[in-house]
Design a protein around this motif. Structure first.
Motif, mmCIF file in Angstrom:
data_model
loop_
_atom_site.group_PDB
_atom_site.id
_atom_site.type_symbol
_atom_site.label_atom_id
_atom_site.label_comp_id
_atom_site.label_asym_id
_atom_site.label_seq_id
_atom_site.Cartn_x
_atom_site.Cartn_y
_atom_site.Cartn_z
ATOM 1 N N ASP A 47 -2.760 2.783 5.594
ATOM 2 C CA ASP A 47 -2.128 3.681 4.137
ATOM 3 C C ASP A 47 -3.480 4.037 3.081
ATOM 4 O OD1 ASP A 47 -1.111 2.507 3.091
ATOM 5 O OD2 ASP A 47 0.451 3.565 2.160
ATOM 6 N N SER A 98 -5.533 8.363 7.358
ATOM 7 C CA SER A 98 -5.676 7.246 7.040
ATOM 8 C C SER A 98 -5.647 7.079 8.508
ATOM 9 C CB SER A 98 -4.792 6.288 5.758
ATOM 10 O OG SER A 98 -3.425 7.049 6.430
ATOM 11 N N ASP A 115 -1.897 7.352 8.726
ATOM 12 C CA ASP A 115 -1.371 9.030 9.516
ATOM 13 C C ASP A 115 -1.590 8.845 11.040
ATOM 14 O OD1 ASP A 115 -0.921 9.709 6.836
ATOM 15 O OD2 ASP A 115 -2.939 9.816 6.240
#
Length: 149
Positions: free
Chosen positions: A71, A130, A133
């Motif tokens: 992240d 990220s 994500d």
């Protein structure tokens, strides 16, 4: 367009993000899983290691692990590392600004004004998305949200 090298770097990072964080992945595992030529992947992982994204461990239990949490690794960071400046025009680059050769003045350039918005939107998505994500599917929700704004 991003380079094949950048695509492979992002795919390798997503593979590492999805793997067991306590068990290093072998280059051959990543290469097979992500369909990346092994020799090319070795060079990419070395770049990622030199820049603090991954670490390598030697020995029987060796391989590669994420050094930074998924992240905390953005698509923008990786693309900038692998491909260089992200801006569509040299006069819009944050890291490698260069005045366009045929420029009469940036404040009067209609092309620059349009592509400044493109560059801003692109950086917004890339530096707010990220690896975590992408692995978790959050990038789809973020992209939809940005497109509707």
């Amino acid at each position: 367009m991003i380079s094949q090298r950048a695509k492979y770097a992002l795919r390798a990072l997503t593979a590492l993000a999805q793997s067991d964080p306590d068990r290093p992945m072998l280059i051959s595992e990543i290469a097979t899983q992500q369909a990346i030529p092994k020799k090319f992947l070795e060079q990419i992982l070395l770049d990622l290691k030199r820049n603090g994204f991954v670490e390598s461990r030697r020995g029987k239990q060796g391989g590669y692990l994420l050094l930074k949490p998924a992240d905390e690794i953005t698509f923008g960071e990786v693309l900038r590392l692998i491909d260089g400046p992200i801006a569509p025009l040299p006069c819009l680059s944050i890291t490698a600004y260069r005045r366009c050769e045929d420029c009469d003045g940036e404040h009067l350039c209609e092309i620059r004004h349009v592509f400044a918005r493109v560059a801003e939107a692109t950086r917004d998505v890339l530096f707010k998305t990220s690896i975590a994500d992408a692995v978790g599917g959050v990038e789809d929700a973020k992209a939809t949200e940005l497109m509707s704004a």
